[in-house]
Design a protein around this motif. Structure first.
Motif, PDB file in Angstrom:
ATOM      1  N   ALA A  45       0.857  -1.192   0.000  1.00 17.28           N
ATOM      2  CA  ALA A  45       0.000   0.000   0.000  1.00 17.28           C
ATOM      3  C   ALA A  45       0.888   1.236   0.000  1.00 17.28           C
ATOM      4  CB  ALA A  45      -0.927   0.006   1.212  1.00 17.28           C
ATOM      5  N   TRP A  46       0.362   2.312  -0.575  1.00 15.70           N
ATOM      6  CA  TRP A  46       1.061   3.592  -0.618  1.00 15.70           C
ATOM      7  C   TRP A  46       0.135   4.675  -0.077  1.00 15.70           C
ATOM      8  CZ3 TRP A  46       1.249  -0.020  -4.453  1.00 15.70           C
ATOM      9  CH2 TRP A  46       2.514  -0.531  -4.783  1.00 15.70           C
ATOM     10  N   ASP A  47       0.708   5.560   0.713  1.00 18.22           N
ATOM     11  CA  ASP A  47      -0.060   6.686   1.250  1.00 18.22           C
ATOM     12  C   ASP A  47       0.223   7.894   0.374  1.00 18.22           C
ATOM     13  OD1 ASP A  47      -1.475   8.457   2.712  1.00 18.22           O
ATOM     14  OD2 ASP A  47      -0.054   8.589   4.379  1.00 18.22           O
ATOM     15  N   LEU A  48      -0.794   8.342  -0.352  1.00 23.66           N
ATOM     16  CA  LEU A  48      -0.636   9.465  -1.265  1.00 23.66           C
ATOM     17  C   LEU A  48      -1.128  10.773  -0.665  1.00 23.66           C
ATOM     18  CD1 LEU A  48      -1.805   7.762  -4.587  1.00 23.66           C
ATOM     19  CD2 LEU A  48       0.506   7.940  -3.650  1.00 23.66           C
ATOM     20  N   SER A  49      -1.567  10.753   0.594  1.00 24.64           N
ATOM     21  CA  SER A  49      -2.039  11.987   1.227  1.00 24.64           C
ATOM     22  C   SER A  49      -0.846  12.857   1.590  1.00 24.64           C
ATOM     23  CB  SER A  49      -2.864  11.671   2.478  1.00 24.64           C
ATOM     24  OG  SER A  49      -2.083  11.016   3.444  1.00 24.64           O
ATOM     25  N   GLY A  50      -1.007  14.167   1.415  1.00 20.53           N
ATOM     26  CA  GLY A  50       0.099  15.081   1.675  1.00 20.53           C
ATOM     27  C   GLY A  50       0.537  15.103   3.121  1.00 20.53           C
ATOM     28  N   ALA A  51      -0.393  14.868   4.054  1.00 20.81           N
ATOM     29  CA  ALA A  51      -0.071  14.923   5.482  1.00 20.81           C
ATOM     30  C   ALA A  51       0.255  13.558   6.069  1.00 20.81           C
ATOM     31  CB  ALA A  51      -1.242  15.539   6.249  1.00 20.81           C
ATOM     32  N   GLY A  52       0.271  12.522   5.246  1.00 22.04           N
ATOM     33  CA  GLY A  52       0.575  11.188   5.757  1.00 22.04           C
ATOM     34  C   GLY A  52      -0.480  10.659   6.706  1.00 22.04           C
ATOM     35  N   LEU A  53      -1.752  10.934   6.393  1.00 25.03           N
ATOM     36  CA  LEU A  53      -2.820  10.567   7.320  1.00 25.03           C
ATOM     37  C   LEU A  53      -3.129   9.084   7.289  1.00 25.03           C
ATOM     38  CD1 LEU A  53      -5.256  13.537   6.628  1.00 25.03           C
ATOM     39  CD2 LEU A  53      -3.570  13.309   8.444  1.00 25.03           C
ATOM     40  N   ASN A  54      -2.650   8.358   6.283  1.00 25.81           N
ATOM     41  CA  ASN A  54      -2.985   6.940   6.141  1.00 25.81           C
ATOM     42  C   ASN A  54      -1.817   6.029   6.457  1.00 25.81           C
ATOM     43  OD1 ASN A  54      -5.678   7.508   5.164  1.00 25.81           O
ATOM     44  ND2 ASN A  54      -4.724   8.185   3.267  1.00 25.81           N
ATOM     45  N   ARG A  55      -0.834   6.544   7.170  1.00 21.94           N
ATOM     46  CA  ARG A  55       0.271   5.706   7.610  1.00 21.94           C
ATOM     47  C   ARG A  55       0.538   5.962   9.086  1.00 21.94           C
ATOM     48  NH1 ARG A  55       3.078   9.561   4.349  1.00 21.94           N
ATOM     49  NH2 ARG A  55       4.381  10.976   5.584  1.00 21.94           N
ATOM     50  N   LEU A  56       1.253   5.047   9.690  1.00 18.75           N
ATOM     51  CA  LEU A  56       1.544   5.151  11.112  1.00 18.75           C
ATOM     52  C   LEU A  56       2.576   6.240  11.370  1.00 18.75           C
ATOM     53  CD1 LEU A  56       1.747   1.363  12.048  1.00 18.75           C
ATOM     54  CD2 LEU A  56      -0.165   2.920  12.423  1.00 18.75           C
ATOM     55  N   SER A  57       2.517   6.812  12.557  1.00 15.78           N
ATOM     56  CA  SER A  57       3.506   7.801  12.956  1.00 15.78           C
ATOM     57  C   SER A  57       4.843   7.104  13.232  1.00 15.78           C
ATOM     58  CB  SER A  57       3.035   8.528  14.218  1.00 15.78           C
ATOM     59  OG  SER A  57       2.946   7.615  15.308  1.00 15.78           O
ATOM     60  N   GLU A  58       5.891   7.897  13.332  1.00 19.93           N
ATOM     61  CA  GLU A  58       7.212   7.337  13.617  1.00 19.93           C
ATOM     62  C   GLU A  58       7.226   6.656  14.981  1.00 19.93           C
ATOM     63  OE1 GLU A  58      10.288  10.186  13.162  1.00 19.93           O
ATOM     64  OE2 GLU A  58       9.718  10.775  11.143  1.00 19.93           O
ATOM     65  N   GLU A  59       6.494   7.211  15.939  1.00 23.13           N
ATOM     66  CA  GLU A  59       6.445   6.615  17.271  1.00 23.13           C
ATOM     67  C   GLU A  59       5.819   5.223  17.212  1.00 23.13           C
ATOM     68  OE1 GLU A  59       4.811   7.672  21.780  1.00 23.13           O
ATOM     69  OE2 GLU A  59       4.313   8.934  20.085  1.00 23.13           O
ATOM     70  N   SER A  60       4.719   5.074  16.450  1.00 24.35           N
ATOM     71  CA  SER A  60       4.070   3.765  16.323  1.00 24.35           C
ATOM     72  C   SER A  60       4.973   2.780  15.598  1.00 24.35           C
ATOM     73  CB  SER A  60       2.743   3.912  15.578  1.00 24.35           C
ATOM     74  OG  SER A  60       1.824   4.677  16.321  1.00 24.35           O
ATOM     75  N   GLU A  61       5.637   3.224  14.549  1.00 25.40           N
ATOM     76  CA  GLU A  61       6.530   2.331  13.803  1.00 25.40           C
ATOM     77  C   GLU A  61       7.681   1.854  14.692  1.00 25.40           C
ATOM     78  OE1 GLU A  61       7.666   4.598  10.434  1.00 25.40           O
ATOM     79  OE2 GLU A  61       5.820   4.184   9.306  1.00 25.40           O
ATOM     80  N   ALA A  62       8.185   2.744  15.564  1.00 22.75           N
ATOM     81  CA  ALA A  62       9.272   2.346  16.469  1.00 22.75           C
ATOM     82  C   ALA A  62       8.795   1.285  17.456  1.00 22.75           C
ATOM     83  CB  ALA A  62       9.809   3.566  17.209  1.00 22.75           C
ATOM     84  N   VAL A  63       7.551   1.411  17.926  1.00 23.93           N
ATOM     85  CA  VAL A  63       7.016   0.412  18.854  1.00 23.93           C
ATOM     86  C   VAL A  63       6.813  -0.920  18.140  1.00 23.93           C
ATOM     87  CG1 VAL A  63       5.001  -0.191  20.258  1.00 23.93           C
ATOM     88  CG2 VAL A  63       5.946   2.115  20.360  1.00 23.93           C
ATOM     89  N   LEU A  64       6.251  -0.895  16.940  1.00 24.09           N
ATOM     90  CA  LEU A  64       6.009  -2.141  16.207  1.00 24.09           C
ATOM     91  C   LEU A  64       7.308  -2.839  15.827  1.00 24.09           C
ATOM     92  CD1 LEU A  64       3.028  -1.163  13.862  1.00 24.09           C
ATOM     93  CD2 LEU A  64       2.980  -2.289  16.083  1.00 24.09           C
ATOM     94  N   ALA A  65       8.387  -2.061  15.687  1.00 21.11           N
ATOM     95  CA  ALA A  65       9.678  -2.681  15.355  1.00 21.11           C
ATOM     96  C   ALA A  65      10.173  -3.590  16.473  1.00 21.11           C
ATOM     97  CB  ALA A  65      10.714  -1.599  15.055  1.00 21.11           C
ATOM     98  N   GLN A  66       9.632  -3.420  17.697  1.00 15.01           N
ATOM     99  CA  GLN A  66      10.036  -4.253  18.825  1.00 15.01           C
ATOM    100  C   GLN A  66       9.208  -5.534  18.940  1.00 15.01           C
ATOM    101  OE1 GLN A  66      10.566  -1.939  22.537  1.00 15.01           O
ATOM    102  NE2 GLN A  66      10.257  -0.111  21.324  1.00 15.01           N
ATOM    103  N   VAL A  67       8.181  -5.658  18.118  1.00 13.55           N
ATOM    104  CA  VAL A  67       7.337  -6.857  18.151  1.00 13.55           C
ATOM    105  C   VAL A  67       8.068  -7.994  17.441  1.00 13.55           C
ATOM    106  CG1 VAL A  67       5.136  -7.856  17.445  1.00 13.55           C
ATOM    107  CG2 VAL A  67       5.236  -5.502  18.238  1.00 13.55           C
ATOM    108  N   THR A  68       8.321  -9.073  18.167  1.00 17.16           N
ATOM    109  CA  THR A  68       9.083 -10.196  17.606  1.00 17.16           C
ATOM    110  C   THR A  68       8.278 -11.481  17.514  1.00 17.16           C
ATOM    111  OG1 THR A  68       9.926 -10.731  19.826  1.00 17.16           O
ATOM    112  CG2 THR A  68      11.263  -9.257  18.447  1.00 17.16           C
ATOM    113  N   GLY A  69       7.034 -11.462  17.943  1.00 16.51           N
ATOM    114  CA  GLY A  69       6.208 -12.660  17.904  1.00 16.51           C
ATOM    115  C   GLY A  69       4.806 -12.336  17.447  1.00 16.51           C
ATOM    116  N   PRO A  70       3.919 -13.328  17.453  1.00 17.85           N
ATOM    117  CA  PRO A  70       2.539 -13.100  17.006  1.00 17.85           C
ATOM    118  C   PRO A  70       1.822 -12.092  17.893  1.00 17.85           C
ATOM    119  CG  PRO A  70       3.053 -15.454  17.150  1.00 17.85           C
ATOM    120  CD  PRO A  70       4.182 -14.734  17.811  1.00 17.85           C
ATOM    121  N   LEU A  71       1.124 -11.187  17.266  1.00 13.08           N
ATOM    122  CA  LEU A  71       0.321 -10.182  17.965  1.00 13.08           C
ATOM    123  C   LEU A  71      -1.131 -10.369  17.542  1.00 13.08           C
ATOM    124  CD1 LEU A  71       0.492  -7.548  19.768  1.00 13.08           C
ATOM    125  CD2 LEU A  71       0.416  -6.290  17.611  1.00 13.08           C
ATOM    126  N   ARG A  72      -2.021 -10.455  18.514  1.00 11.00           N
ATOM    127  CA  ARG A  72      -3.430 -10.687  18.208  1.00 11.00           C
ATOM    128  C   ARG A  72      -4.273  -9.545  18.758  1.00 11.00           C
ATOM    129  NH1 ARG A  72      -7.322 -15.629  20.224  1.00 11.00           N
ATOM    130  NH2 ARG A  72      -6.904 -14.654  22.248  1.00 11.00           N
TER     131      ARG A  72
END
Length: 462
Positions: A45-72
């Motif tokens: 998927a690609w986010d074409l909105s100018g403000a990046g409203l359809n993608r995760l923030s940098e803070e959320s991406e940093a948290v998800l980078a620490q997920v190493t197993g199944p998340l439900r």
């Protein structure tokens, strides 16, 4: 060439054209099947909105980078209801970032035991589970889901932090719905894993040992001297403090100001830049330029503080001024009524800007800890109030201040900018034209092109 030969060549040409058309159709079908197979197995998927409203923030991406197993994530809602589709849209960026994310829908009317076990009390709430632990999410937002995942992932930066909020003297309320209250700011902090606890020092007698931060807002009535002594004792123990002043605050906190070496100028700040931003009233301090500091790095939009006090930068001898947020040069501390034509008068103690409206202080930990003790004093608390929280960079600035005070600078992320372009507002006629064009115009165009091609081929046939 004989007529018989000409007829044979004509039939051969038609057969060759038919075979070419058949091969084209077969190849096109194979390409479509292969494209569908690739899309099904390699979602992108690609986010074409100018403000990046359809993608995760940098803070959320940093948290998800620490997920190493199944998340439900279990969503307790009827899968057929519109709310389920709304939840799916909000969670789509998480599924894009975590392809192995398990997303389940449970109708609480059909699975009441599961809902009770998950601590769910309302339709649409979610249960996030990771490595045998779970967190219940009560609000449908990226920040709330990220906060739950952060708590489950763990880590030194993700340990719960306790904020003691002073009350009992008419301070801004954490639960009140009035414009001056801090209910929305408190909710934003809880979404990021903080635990907030009201604290009445007249009843408790001291700030608890496990408090990572004390939030002090302007009291309507003067606190008892013993209560201020408890705050100073807390600072003597290496405590951290966020103090939101106001021009109309009651007296009684002078010993605390003296302990920190904080002094204010008379009156409230008037800023010409407020009119340029279209803000109502002259008594607004505008912060347009930010210093290079973890509190403000990446912030670009102006923020403002209505009715702010001007602070002096001569802090106590034990403290170091880390940074200050200041107004622009076309501002001053107005000591008279805010009406009519206002001009600065040096004879009345009115000084032109830049004027500090927020000070960040630090000093070595008095009890010998490795981290420096930190304090932030602001000349106004309205910028974090319910009515002003979403303006400028107020929400992001407030969260950064708390992160910095609790020594969680690594969690300070650049907030996505708000959309700056004009909103698309289509009339009923324009919507109708777009709908008719999509349903009838495009097929009619393809039909026309096909007829033209067919006519052209008929002309080329002998």
């Amino acid at each position: 060439m004989s007529p018989r030969q000409l007829a044979w060549r004509s039939r051969a040409a038609r057969l060759s054209q038919s075979l070419a058309d058949l091969v084209f159709v077969v190849l096109l079908a194979i390409a479509v099947v292969l494209a569908g197979w690739l899309v099904a197995r390699h979602d992108q998927a690609w986010d074409l909105s100018g403000a990046g409203l359809n993608r995760l923030s940098e803070e959320s991406e940093a948290v998800l980078a620490q997920v190493t197993g199944p998340l439900r994530i279990q969503v307790f809602v009827d899968p057929g209801r519109p709310l389920a589709r709304s939840v799916a849209r909000h969670l789509a960026p998480f599924r894009q970032a975590l392809p192995d994310l398990i997303l389940e829908y449970r109708d609480p009317r059909l699975f009441p035991e599961e809902a009770r076990a998950a601590g769910v009390t309302r339709i649409g709430e979610m249960r996030v589970e990771y490595q045998g632990r779970g967190e219940t999410v009560t609000e449908l937002s990226e920040a709330a889901v990220t906060a739950a995942i952060r708590q489950l992932v763990g880590g030194s930066l993700d340990a719960p932090r306790w904020i003691a909020v002073i009350e009992g003297h008419g301070e801004r309320s954490l639960a009140g719905g009035e414009g001056r209250d801090l209910d929305r700011f408190a909710r934003a902090l809880r979404e990021r894993g903080y635990r907030l606890r009201p604290l009445d020092l007249a009843l408790e007698g001291a700030v608890p040992e496990n408090a990572d931060l004390v939030l002090l807002t302007a009291p309507a009535i003067a606190p008892f001297p013993g209560e201020v002594a408890h705050l100073i004792d807390y600072l003597d123990r290496g405590g951290r403090l966020l103090w939101l002043m106001d021009p109309d605050q009651a007296t009684g906190l002078e010993p605390l100001a003296g302990y920190l070496g904080i002094a204010t100028r008379p009156g409230v700040i008037v800023d010409v830049a407020a009119e340029e931003l279209g803000l109502a009233g002259p008594g607004v301090a505008v912060i347009a330029d930010y210093p290079d500091h973890p509190l403000t790095v990446g912030l670009t939009r102006a923020s403002w503080m209505p009715g702010a006090l001007a602070l002096k930068t001569d802090v106590g001898p034990d403290w170091t001024l880390e940074t200050a947020l200041t107004t622009g040069p076309n501002s001053w501390n107005e000591t008279g009524p805010l009406r009519g034509v206002l001009t600065p008068d040096a004879a009345l103690g009115e000084q032109r800007g830049p004027l500090p409206v927020l000070l960040a202080l630090s000093r070595p930990d008095p009890v010998g800890g490795a981290d420096r003790q930190r304090v932030v004093v602001a000349g106004d608390g309205d910028f974090l109030s319910n009515v002003h929280l979403d303006a400028g960079h107020h929400r992001d600035l407030g969260i950064r201040i708390v992160h910095w005070l609790t020594a969680q600078d690594g969690r300070v992320a650049v907030a996505r900018a708000a959309p700056t372009g004009p909103a698309i507002d289509l009339s009923t006629r324009e919507r109708l034209l777009i709908g008719v064009g999509a349903l009838a115009g495009a097929p009619a165009l393809f039909l026309f092109v096909g007829l033209v091609v067919r006519w052209q081929r008929g002309r080329d046939d002998p």
